[in-house]
Design an enzyme around this catalytic site. Structure first.
Site, PDB file in Angstrom:
ATOM      1  N   TYR A 101       0.633  -1.442   0.014  1.00  0.00           N
ATOM      2  CA  TYR A 101       0.129   0.022  -0.108  1.00  0.00           C
ATOM      3  C   TYR A 101       1.119   1.529  -0.121  1.00  0.00           C
ATOM      4  O   TYR A 101       1.356   1.584   1.034  1.00  0.00           O
ATOM      5  CB  TYR A 101      -1.040  -0.252   1.238  1.00  0.00           C
ATOM      6  CG  TYR A 101      -2.162  -1.104   0.834  1.00  0.00           C
ATOM      7  CD1 TYR A 101      -2.085  -2.149   0.742  1.00  0.00           C
ATOM      8  CD2 TYR A 101      -3.466  -0.488   0.895  1.00  0.00           C
ATOM      9  CE1 TYR A 101      -2.852  -3.718   0.864  1.00  0.00           C
ATOM     10  CE2 TYR A 101      -4.234  -1.493   0.348  1.00  0.00           C
ATOM     11  CZ  TYR A 101      -4.290  -2.680  -0.334  1.00  0.00           C
ATOM     12  OH  TYR A 101      -5.326  -3.287  -0.161  1.00  0.00           O
ATOM     13  N   LYS A 109       3.262 -15.707   0.446  1.00  0.00           N
ATOM     14  CA  LYS A 109       3.614 -15.837  -1.321  1.00  0.00           C
ATOM     15  C   LYS A 109       5.276 -16.368  -0.999  1.00  0.00           C
ATOM     16  O   LYS A 109       5.845 -15.640  -2.440  1.00  0.00           O
ATOM     17  CB  LYS A 109       3.371 -14.932  -2.369  1.00  0.00           C
ATOM     18  CG  LYS A 109       3.329 -15.504  -3.760  1.00  0.00           C
ATOM     19  CD  LYS A 109       2.647 -16.204  -4.407  1.00  0.00           C
ATOM     20  CE  LYS A 109       2.580 -16.750  -5.529  1.00  0.00           C
ATOM     21  NZ  LYS A 109       2.469 -17.439  -6.249  1.00  0.00           N
ATOM     22  N   ASP A 147      -2.693 -17.842  -3.546  1.00  0.00           N
ATOM     23  CA  ASP A 147      -3.270 -18.435  -4.931  1.00  0.00           C
ATOM     24  C   ASP A 147      -4.050 -20.172  -4.454  1.00  0.00           C
ATOM     25  O   ASP A 147      -5.318 -20.646  -4.443  1.00  0.00           O
ATOM     26  CB  ASP A 147      -2.690 -19.062  -5.706  1.00  0.00           C
ATOM     27  CG  ASP A 147      -1.310 -19.537  -5.848  1.00  0.00           C
ATOM     28  OD1 ASP A 147      -0.510 -19.092  -4.613  1.00  0.00           O
ATOM     29  OD2 ASP A 147      -0.431 -19.669  -6.308  1.00  0.00           O
ATOM     30  N   ASP A 201      -7.135  -8.319   1.867  1.00  0.00           N
ATOM     31  CA  ASP A 201      -7.986  -7.034   1.598  1.00  0.00           C
ATOM     32  C   ASP A 201      -8.997  -8.199   0.350  1.00  0.00           C
ATOM     33  O   ASP A 201      -9.962  -8.513   0.229  1.00  0.00           O
ATOM     34  CB  ASP A 201      -7.213  -6.430   0.607  1.00  0.00           C
ATOM     35  CG  ASP A 201      -8.880  -5.228   0.749  1.00  0.00           C
ATOM     36  OD1 ASP A 201      -9.531  -4.863   1.804  1.00  0.00           O
ATOM     37  OD2 ASP A 201      -7.773  -4.175  -0.303  1.00  0.00           O
ATOM     38  N   ASP A 219     -12.643 -10.379   0.332  1.00  0.00           N
ATOM     39  CA  ASP A 219     -14.174  -9.985  -0.129  1.00  0.00           C
ATOM     40  C   ASP A 219     -13.872 -11.472  -0.319  1.00  0.00           C
ATOM     41  O   ASP A 219     -15.443 -11.946  -1.177  1.00  0.00           O
ATOM     42  CB  ASP A 219     -13.742  -9.812  -1.598  1.00  0.00           C
ATOM     43  CG  ASP A 219     -13.522  -7.829  -0.828  1.00  0.00           C
ATOM     44  OD1 ASP A 219     -13.965  -7.713  -0.037  1.00  0.00           O
ATOM     45  OD2 ASP A 219     -13.962  -6.862  -2.190  1.00  0.00           O
TER      46      ASP A 219
END
Ligand code: NAD
Length: 360
Positions: free
Chosen positions: A133, A188, A221, A245, A249
């Site tokens: 960010y 990751k 993933d 984030d 969702d």
């Protein structure tokens, strides 16, 4: 009983923000009154409302007033869409998270409606102050750069301190839930070898202090796929900012969508209720937004305040708001839901249903 009013700042935000925040405030006012919890609600300008009146989306006076409150209820902000001359461009909510060190973003996802075939009950514990960010990962300036007109460099920041404290938060939550006693660290590290390597190092270090909690590790993933296929297997997921984030969702999609996904931004000294969803420009102003996520976020804020202040009326109000919202969402009558859940109710009608249940 609490001897002074609980001071809460109300920041309505953009798009559907005013609609869902007003619902949450109505529910809060009604239940606080029932539980003899004195409230002082202070409305503060933010977002386009603030920009249009004072030329910036997060006025310093708003920040100053927020410091004097016990907690804040924030609606979604149309981040990135403010005019470029806004000194707070692109994201007021990022500035708040950084200014008040709200390092932990807690995003519980539950199968609220009992007819949902799976029993989903997980929480995403998302680091909130750094990572990809660019608005919050530098002391000064913005973490994206143009070395030439055809190239952009995006900076990622991962610090030991932030990884350590988000891991501690996740393990504490897993312990207090006492459910599956499982923390899944999402990373990751096969590609982001150094940054996510550091993240995993700290998670593993904290895990050693919690022998009764199992630590699983998963690549982001594959975790995304497992969240869609078998969300009921997860308990606490801990991860860095951007992954958290996105995954929240995805997880919200397994229980009925963003209208049902609450969140709390919390630090050592402050906390802020703010639903996972954005300002939903496609439905803003139509009066059809689902306010459940903002209402449930308000309950999360009250639970956090209860853990700090310890007053039973705060606790009871948090429990009532959550319980009644769940009850209404579990109704057999589909028509009483908002459109995102297949119903026909407006935001106001749905809120009225909750208010009526609170009277029982
Ligand atoms: P969004 O979350 O606003 O909307 C995605 C979809 O979900 C839309 O179809 C929307 O109608 C639906 N939806 C969201 N909340 C709903 C609710 N309460 N009831 C019913 N349906 C709901 O995401 P977006 O469209 O990608 O972003 C819109 C704006 O919001 C952008 O400016 C983005 O930057 C901003 N945003 C802000 C926040 C925040 O302030 N917390 C979070 C995400 C996005």
């Amino acid at each position: 009983m609490i001897q002074r009013p609980l001071r809460l700042a109300i920041l309505k935000g953009d798009g559907i923000g005013p609609e869902v925040v007003e619902s949450a405030v109505e529910v809060l006012r009604k239940d606080a009154k029932k539980n003899l919890l004195p409230l002082e609600l202070i409305y503060l300008p933010i977002g386009f409302q603030a920009y249009n009146s004072v030329g910036r989306s997060l006025p310093p006076s708003t920040i100053e007033q927020m410091k004097k409150c016990d907690g804040w209820i924030l609606g979604p902000l149309s981040s990135g869409t403010y005019p470029k001359d806004d000194p707070d461009y692109p994201m007021a909510s990022g500035k708040i998270r950084k200014a008040f060190d709200l390092f932990a973003n807690l995003r519980p996802i539950r199968s609220i409606r009992s007819k949902d075939h799976q029993k989903i009950d997980l929480i995403i514990v998302r680091e909130n102050t750094e990572d990809f960010y660019p608005d919050r990962n530098l002391y000064k300036g913005y973490g994206e750069f143009w070395p030439d007109e055809n190239t952009v460099l995006s900076l990622r920041v991962v610090t030991r301190k932030a990884c350590r404290r988000i891991a501690e938060t996740a393990f504490k939550i897993a312990q207090s839930r006492g459910e599956k006693n499982l923390v899944t660290a999402v990373h990751k590290a096969n590609v982001l070898i150094e940054g996510d390597g550091l993240f995993l190092e700290e998670v593993r270090r904290v895990a050693k202090e919690y022998q009764q909690i199992e630590l699983q590790e998963g690549l982001v993933d594959s975790v995304a796929m497992h969240l869609v296929m078998s969300p009921e297997k997860f308990d606490v997921l801990v991860t860095t900012n951007m992954f958290g984030d996105i995954l929240s969702d995805v997880a919200a999609g397994t229980v009925g969508g963003l209208g049902l996904a609450p969140s709390l931004n919390s630090g050592e000294n402050y906390a802020m209720a703010q639903a996972v969803h954005g300002s939903a420009p496609d439905i803003a102003g139509k009066g059809i937004a689902n306010p459940s996520a903002e209402i449930l976020s308000t309950s999360l804020l009250l639970q956090w305040l209860y853990s700090r202040i310890g007053d039973e009326s705060i606790h009871q109000t948090a429990l009532d708001i959550e319980g009644v919202t769940m009850n209404v969402l579990n109704s057999e009558d589909n028509d009483q839901f908002t459109q995102d859940l297949g119903g026909r109710a407006t935001t106001k009608e749905f809120t009225l249903k909750i208010l009526r249940h609170l009277e029982k």
